[in-house]
Design a protein around this motif. Sequence first.
Motif, mmCIF file in Angstrom:
data_model
loop_
_atom_site.group_PDB
_atom_site.id
_atom_site.type_symbol
_atom_site.label_atom_id
_atom_site.label_comp_id
_atom_site.label_asym_id
_atom_site.label_seq_id
_atom_site.Cartn_x
_atom_site.Cartn_y
_atom_site.Cartn_z
ATOM 1 N N TYR A 1 0.929 -1.289 0.107
ATOM 2 C CA TYR A 1 0.119 0.016 -0.135
ATOM 3 C C TYR A 1 0.842 1.111 0.010
ATOM 4 O O TYR A 1 0.401 2.223 -0.377
ATOM 5 C CB TYR A 1 -0.773 0.031 1.237
ATOM 6 C CG TYR A 1 -1.830 -0.961 1.208
ATOM 7 C CD1 TYR A 1 -2.950 -1.144 0.225
ATOM 8 C CD2 TYR A 1 -1.938 -2.393 2.088
ATOM 9 C CE1 TYR A 1 -3.604 -2.555 0.172
ATOM 10 C CE2 TYR A 1 -2.742 -3.314 2.085
ATOM 11 C CZ TYR A 1 -3.531 -3.274 1.213
ATOM 12 O OH TYR A 1 -4.306 -4.444 1.178
ATOM 13 N N ARG A 2 2.156 1.300 0.602
ATOM 14 C CA ARG A 2 3.054 2.227 0.409
ATOM 15 C C ARG A 2 2.343 3.367 1.172
ATOM 16 O O ARG A 2 2.639 4.710 0.698
ATOM 17 C CB ARG A 2 3.412 2.746 -1.085
ATOM 18 C CG ARG A 2 4.199 1.596 -1.885
ATOM 19 C CD ARG A 2 4.563 2.168 -3.183
ATOM 20 N NE ARG A 2 5.521 0.907 -3.764
ATOM 21 C CZ ARG A 2 5.224 0.044 -4.501
ATOM 22 N NH1 ARG A 2 3.792 -0.093 -4.518
ATOM 23 N NH2 ARG A 2 5.896 -0.953 -5.154
ATOM 24 N N THR A 3 1.812 3.327 2.157
ATOM 25 C CA THR A 3 1.346 4.286 3.114
ATOM 26 C C THR A 3 2.223 4.866 4.125
ATOM 27 O O THR A 3 1.894 5.790 5.041
ATOM 28 C CB THR A 3 0.096 3.779 3.974
ATOM 29 O OG1 THR A 3 0.425 2.775 4.728
ATOM 30 C CG2 THR A 3 -1.053 3.311 2.854
ATOM 31 N N THR A 4 3.385 4.242 4.349
ATOM 32 C CA THR A 4 4.475 4.410 5.184
ATOM 33 C C THR A 4 5.686 4.122 4.785
ATOM 34 O O THR A 4 5.877 3.253 4.053
ATOM 35 C CB THR A 4 4.101 3.930 6.625
ATOM 36 O OG1 THR A 4 5.041 4.276 7.520
ATOM 37 C CG2 THR A 4 4.157 2.415 6.682
ATOM 38 N N GLU B 1 -3.104 3.358 15.940
ATOM 39 C CA GLU B 1 -2.093 3.606 14.613
ATOM 40 C C GLU B 1 -2.549 2.901 13.545
ATOM 41 O O GLU B 1 -2.110 3.320 12.437
ATOM 42 C CB GLU B 1 -0.596 3.340 15.089
ATOM 43 C CG GLU B 1 -0.025 3.949 16.316
ATOM 44 C CD GLU B 1 1.349 3.308 16.271
ATOM 45 O OE1 GLU B 1 2.320 3.472 15.783
ATOM 46 O OE2 GLU B 1 1.394 2.578 17.704
ATOM 47 N N MET B 2 -3.372 1.722 13.541
ATOM 48 C CA MET B 2 -3.529 0.975 12.420
ATOM 49 C C MET B 2 -4.040 1.418 11.142
ATOM 50 O O MET B 2 -3.578 1.210 10.138
ATOM 51 C CB MET B 2 -4.355 -0.186 12.852
ATOM 52 C CG MET B 2 -3.655 -1.340 13.865
ATOM 53 S SD MET B 2 -2.034 -2.023 13.095
ATOM 54 C CE MET B 2 -2.836 -2.894 12.039
ATOM 55 N N ALA B 3 -4.984 2.353 11.512
ATOM 56 C CA ALA B 3 -5.508 3.048 10.129
ATOM 57 C C ALA B 3 -4.520 3.786 9.308
ATOM 58 O O ALA B 3 -5.044 4.014 7.978
ATOM 59 C CB ALA B 3 -6.552 4.132 10.752
ATOM 60 N N ALA B 4 -3.448 4.395 9.982
ATOM 61 C CA ALA B 4 -2.622 4.931 9.012
ATOM 62 C C ALA B 4 -1.895 4.060 8.355
ATOM 63 O O ALA B 4 -1.173 4.779 7.204
ATOM 64 C CB ALA B 4 -1.545 5.655 10.014
ATOM 65 N N TYR B 5 -1.788 2.740 8.430
ATOM 66 C CA TYR B 5 -1.164 2.030 7.662
ATOM 67 C C TYR B 5 -2.099 1.186 6.334
ATOM 68 O O TYR B 5 -1.595 0.532 5.830
ATOM 69 C CB TYR B 5 -0.545 0.864 8.441
ATOM 70 C CG TYR B 5 0.462 1.428 9.317
ATOM 71 C CD1 TYR B 5 1.651 2.147 9.034
ATOM 72 C CD2 TYR B 5 0.327 1.100 10.757
ATOM 73 C CE1 TYR B 5 2.608 2.463 9.975
ATOM 74 C CE2 TYR B 5 0.913 1.726 11.678
ATOM 75 C CZ TYR B 5 2.287 2.346 11.213
ATOM 76 O OH TYR B 5 3.112 2.807 12.174
#
Length: 92
Positions: A25-28, A53-57
């Motif tokens: 997903y390349r969210t971080t 924190e999970m929603a950020a990933y």
Amino acid sequence: MRHVSCNLCGAENEKVLFYAHDVDYRTTEKEFCVVSCKQCGLAYINPRPEEAEMAAYYPHAYRPHVRRTESVPFHYTEPLHPNRRVLDVGCG
């Protein structure tokens, strides 16, 4: 991030297998540590992100986290024989 014990056997004795980045997903750009439990062999991320924190990933439209307001039936591409049944085995 918090250190967790093994989900399978409860042991707190692991070895580092490798470090990895989110390539799906390349969210971080954060690096995650994947460990293996020395007791039972289960591989898991440790330390693990906190629940908040999970929603950020995950992308906003990540299917398992999208709430549906109406039921969406599953459709097969070919009709089933009337004397056969389907067993749905979910992964979540």
